[in-house]
Scaffold this motif. Structure first.
Motif, PDB file in Angstrom:
ATOM      1  N   ASP A 216       0.726  -1.197  -0.082  1.00 49.91           N
ATOM      2  CA  ASP A 216       0.025  -0.057   0.103  1.00 49.91           C
ATOM      3  C   ASP A 216       0.943   1.178   0.035  1.00 49.91           C
ATOM      4  O   ASP A 216       0.734   2.199  -0.636  1.00 49.91           O
ATOM      5  CB  ASP A 216      -0.963   0.064   1.071  1.00 49.91           C
ATOM      6  N   LYS A 217       1.904   1.286   0.854  1.00 48.76           N
ATOM      7  CA  LYS A 217       2.514   2.423   1.112  1.00 48.76           C
ATOM      8  C   LYS A 217       3.388   2.785  -0.349  1.00 48.76           C
ATOM      9  O   LYS A 217       3.667   4.095  -0.803  1.00 48.76           O
ATOM     10  CB  LYS A 217       3.632   2.347   2.370  1.00 48.76           C
ATOM     11  N   SER A 218       4.217   1.506  -1.029  1.00 46.19           N
ATOM     12  CA  SER A 218       4.644   1.900  -2.005  1.00 46.19           C
ATOM     13  C   SER A 218       3.931   2.357  -3.138  1.00 46.19           C
ATOM     14  O   SER A 218       4.176   3.463  -4.094  1.00 46.19           O
ATOM     15  CB  SER A 218       5.416   0.551  -2.528  1.00 46.19           C
ATOM     16  N   ARG A 219       2.650   2.236  -3.266  1.00 44.87           N
ATOM     17  CA  ARG A 219       1.816   2.737  -4.361  1.00 44.87           C
ATOM     18  C   ARG A 219       1.446   4.207  -4.153  1.00 44.87           C
ATOM     19  O   ARG A 219       1.338   5.060  -4.774  1.00 44.87           O
ATOM     20  CB  ARG A 219       0.228   2.052  -4.504  1.00 44.87           C
ATOM     21  N   GLU A 220       1.346   4.443  -2.547  1.00 42.64           N
ATOM     22  CA  GLU A 220       1.492   5.854  -2.155  1.00 42.64           C
ATOM     23  C   GLU A 220       2.454   6.760  -2.762  1.00 42.64           C
ATOM     24  O   GLU A 220       2.352   7.891  -3.198  1.00 42.64           O
ATOM     25  CB  GLU A 220       1.287   6.006  -0.823  1.00 42.64           C
ATOM     26  N   MET A 221       3.906   6.091  -2.504  1.00 43.59           N
ATOM     27  CA  MET A 221       4.975   6.822  -2.983  1.00 43.59           C
ATOM     28  C   MET A 221       4.936   7.429  -4.506  1.00 43.59           C
ATOM     29  O   MET A 221       5.567   8.171  -4.889  1.00 43.59           O
ATOM     30  CB  MET A 221       6.079   5.896  -2.580  1.00 43.59           C
ATOM     31  N   ILE A 222       4.532   6.170  -5.212  1.00 42.91           N
ATOM     32  CA  ILE A 222       4.544   6.332  -6.848  1.00 42.91           C
ATOM     33  C   ILE A 222       3.277   7.295  -7.066  1.00 42.91           C
ATOM     34  O   ILE A 222       3.801   8.095  -7.775  1.00 42.91           O
ATOM     35  CB  ILE A 222       3.944   4.862  -7.190  1.00 42.91           C
ATOM     36  N   GLU A 223       2.292   7.417  -6.551  1.00 42.28           N
ATOM     37  CA  GLU A 223       1.273   8.122  -6.851  1.00 42.28           C
ATOM     38  C   GLU A 223       1.983   9.641  -6.375  1.00 42.28           C
ATOM     39  O   GLU A 223       1.569  10.834  -7.042  1.00 42.28           O
ATOM     40  CB  GLU A 223      -0.114   7.922  -5.794  1.00 42.28           C
ATOM     41  N   THR A 224       2.624   9.862  -5.268  1.00 45.50           N
ATOM     42  CA  THR A 224       3.096  11.293  -4.821  1.00 45.50           C
ATOM     43  C   THR A 224       4.265  11.507  -6.264  1.00 45.50           C
ATOM     44  O   THR A 224       4.235  12.695  -6.433  1.00 45.50           O
ATOM     45  CB  THR A 224       3.887  11.252  -3.682  1.00 45.50           C
ATOM     46  N   ALA A 225       5.059  10.612  -6.564  1.00 44.88           N
ATOM     47  CA  ALA A 225       6.099  11.114  -7.547  1.00 44.88           C
ATOM     48  C   ALA A 225       5.393  11.451  -8.939  1.00 44.88           C
ATOM     49  O   ALA A 225       5.686  12.474  -9.599  1.00 44.88           O
ATOM     50  CB  ALA A 225       6.850   9.832  -7.754  1.00 44.88           C
ATOM     51  N   ILE A 226       4.208  10.619  -9.246  1.00 42.50           N
ATOM     52  CA  ILE A 226       3.416  11.020 -10.368  1.00 42.50           C
ATOM     53  C   ILE A 226       2.939  12.689 -10.453  1.00 42.50           C
ATOM     54  O   ILE A 226       2.948  13.245 -11.172  1.00 42.50           O
ATOM     55  CB  ILE A 226       2.342  10.144 -10.767  1.00 42.50           C
TER      56      ILE A 226
ATOM     57  N   GLU B 254       3.938  15.118  -8.305  1.00 43.72           N
ATOM     58  CA  GLU B 254       4.779  16.274  -7.864  1.00 43.72           C
ATOM     59  C   GLU B 254       6.077  16.129  -8.782  1.00 43.72           C
ATOM     60  O   GLU B 254       7.008  16.918  -8.794  1.00 43.72           O
ATOM     61  CB  GLU B 254       5.154  15.984  -6.345  1.00 43.72           C
ATOM     62  N   GLY B 255       6.225  15.168  -9.511  1.00 45.32           N
ATOM     63  CA  GLY B 255       7.353  14.955 -10.431  1.00 45.32           C
ATOM     64  C   GLY B 255       8.486  14.048  -9.883  1.00 45.32           C
ATOM     65  O   GLY B 255       9.261  13.444 -10.616  1.00 45.32           O
ATOM     66  N   SER B 256       8.823  14.190  -8.684  1.00 44.12           N
ATOM     67  CA  SER B 256       9.784  13.400  -7.920  1.00 44.12           C
ATOM     68  C   SER B 256       9.272  13.099  -6.302  1.00 44.12           C
ATOM     69  O   SER B 256       8.427  13.936  -6.015  1.00 44.12           O
ATOM     70  CB  SER B 256      11.119  13.944  -8.072  1.00 44.12           C
ATOM     71  N   HIS B 257       9.822  12.389  -5.984  1.00 46.55           N
ATOM     72  CA  HIS B 257       9.642  11.970  -4.566  1.00 46.55           C
ATOM     73  C   HIS B 257      10.799  11.287  -3.803  1.00 46.55           C
ATOM     74  O   HIS B 257      11.307  10.231  -4.199  1.00 46.55           O
ATOM     75  CB  HIS B 257       8.304  11.191  -4.134  1.00 46.55           C
ATOM     76  N   PHE B 258      11.277  11.704  -2.674  1.00 52.91           N
ATOM     77  CA  PHE B 258      12.568  10.998  -2.228  1.00 52.91           C
ATOM     78  C   PHE B 258      12.199  10.851  -0.684  1.00 52.91           C
ATOM     79  O   PHE B 258      11.563  11.568   0.062  1.00 52.91           O
ATOM     80  CB  PHE B 258      13.722  12.344  -2.115  1.00 52.91           C
ATOM     81  N   PHE B 259      12.473   9.658  -0.202  1.00 50.98           N
ATOM     82  CA  PHE B 259      12.099   9.057   0.916  1.00 50.98           C
ATOM     83  C   PHE B 259      13.164   7.908   1.639  1.00 50.98           C
ATOM     84  O   PHE B 259      13.771   7.365   0.834  1.00 50.98           O
ATOM     85  CB  PHE B 259      10.682   8.590   1.055  1.00 50.98           C
ATOM     86  N   GLU B 260      12.978   7.644   2.607  1.00 50.73           N
ATOM     87  CA  GLU B 260      13.761   6.431   3.220  1.00 50.73           C
ATOM     88  C   GLU B 260      12.735   5.401   3.364  1.00 50.73           C
ATOM     89  O   GLU B 260      11.556   5.301   3.348  1.00 50.73           O
ATOM     90  CB  GLU B 260      14.236   6.811   4.617  1.00 50.73           C
ATOM     91  N   TRP B 261      13.090   4.088   3.278  1.00 51.66           N
ATOM     92  CA  TRP B 261      12.411   2.897   2.931  1.00 51.66           C
ATOM     93  C   TRP B 261      13.079   1.628   3.325  1.00 51.66           C
ATOM     94  O   TRP B 261      14.534   1.562   3.546  1.00 51.66           O
ATOM     95  CB  TRP B 261      11.918   2.641   1.414  1.00 51.66           C
ATOM     96  N   THR B 262      12.619   0.556   3.777  1.00 49.74           N
ATOM     97  CA  THR B 262      13.301  -0.701   4.054  1.00 49.74           C
ATOM     98  C   THR B 262      13.018  -1.633   3.129  1.00 49.74           C
ATOM     99  O   THR B 262      11.715  -1.900   2.669  1.00 49.74           O
ATOM    100  CB  THR B 262      12.741  -1.118   5.402  1.00 49.74           C
TER     101      THR B 262
END
Length: 198
Positions: free
Chosen positions: A139-149, A151-159
């Motif tokens: 779920d969280k990975s899809r959120e991160m992808i949506e944010t990048a789409i 905003e153009g880019s998205h930088f974050f920490e991940w495990t």
């Protein structure tokens, strides 16, 4: 002169297949010695007296060929940069958002056998079931992808995790790109285990 054999072969095919259009691209040498790309398209017809006549058109395609060559060179530069990067680079494409390509560093980082195994996966397949905040990785990975789409880019920490190994902390940069007329995401992943230990 270098393209003459291909032109002769096409002309022979035109004569042997009466009434069918054939096309050939080749270079003509201009009076000043420079090359000009042209495309000839034509067909042959049998005349009442038994002779064969070829009818056709020839158009200048020099600019198109230059554009194709520039695109090829650009793709080659991108491929070289992509493949030689020390960071793990992957391309994710809709609608599944699975990996469609990855470089050698990505294969090694996730412990995949080869690129074919890597491109059968999505980001959630190389992540533990849950992230440190308790959210499901899928779920969280899809959120991160949506944010990048958006905003153009998205930088974050991940495990992330290796396919046959342990979890590891990393930074992820997702960048929206246009590739062959489609919106894709380039993921840049960097293992930060050493920094976390320090």
């Amino acid at each position: 002169p270098a393209d003459l054999p291909a032109v002769q072969e096409t002309l022979l095919e035109v004569i042997q297949t009466l009434g069918k259009d054939k096309t050939v691209d080749y270079r003509l040498r201009k009076a000043d010695g420079t090359a000009q790309w042209v495309r000839s398209k034509g067909s042959a017809y049998s005349q009442p007296d038994g002779r064969v006549t070829v009818f056709g058109t020839t158009s200048d395609i020099t600019e198109r060929k230059r554009a194709e060559e520039a695109l090829r060179e650009s793709e080659e530069r991108f491929r070289t940069i992509f493949e030689s990067s020390q960071d793990a680079l992957m391309i994710l494409a809709p609608p599944s958002w699975k990996f469609t390509s990855g470089n050698k560093a990505a294969v090694e980082l996730f412990g995949a056998k080869d690129k074919a195994e890597l491109v059968s996966l999505g980001p959630w397949d190389v992540s533990p079931e849950r992230q440190p905040d308790g959210q499901l990785s899928v779920d969280k990975s899809r959120e991160m992808i949506e944010t990048a789409i958006c905003e153009g880019s998205h930088f974050f920490e991940w495990t992330h995790k290796q396919l046959r190994g342990k979890d590891f902390p990393c930074t992820v940069l997702l960048t929206r790109m246009e590739l062959l007329g489609k919106t894709v995401i380039q993921a840049t992943v960097r293992d930060i285990s050493a920094q976390k230990k320090a």
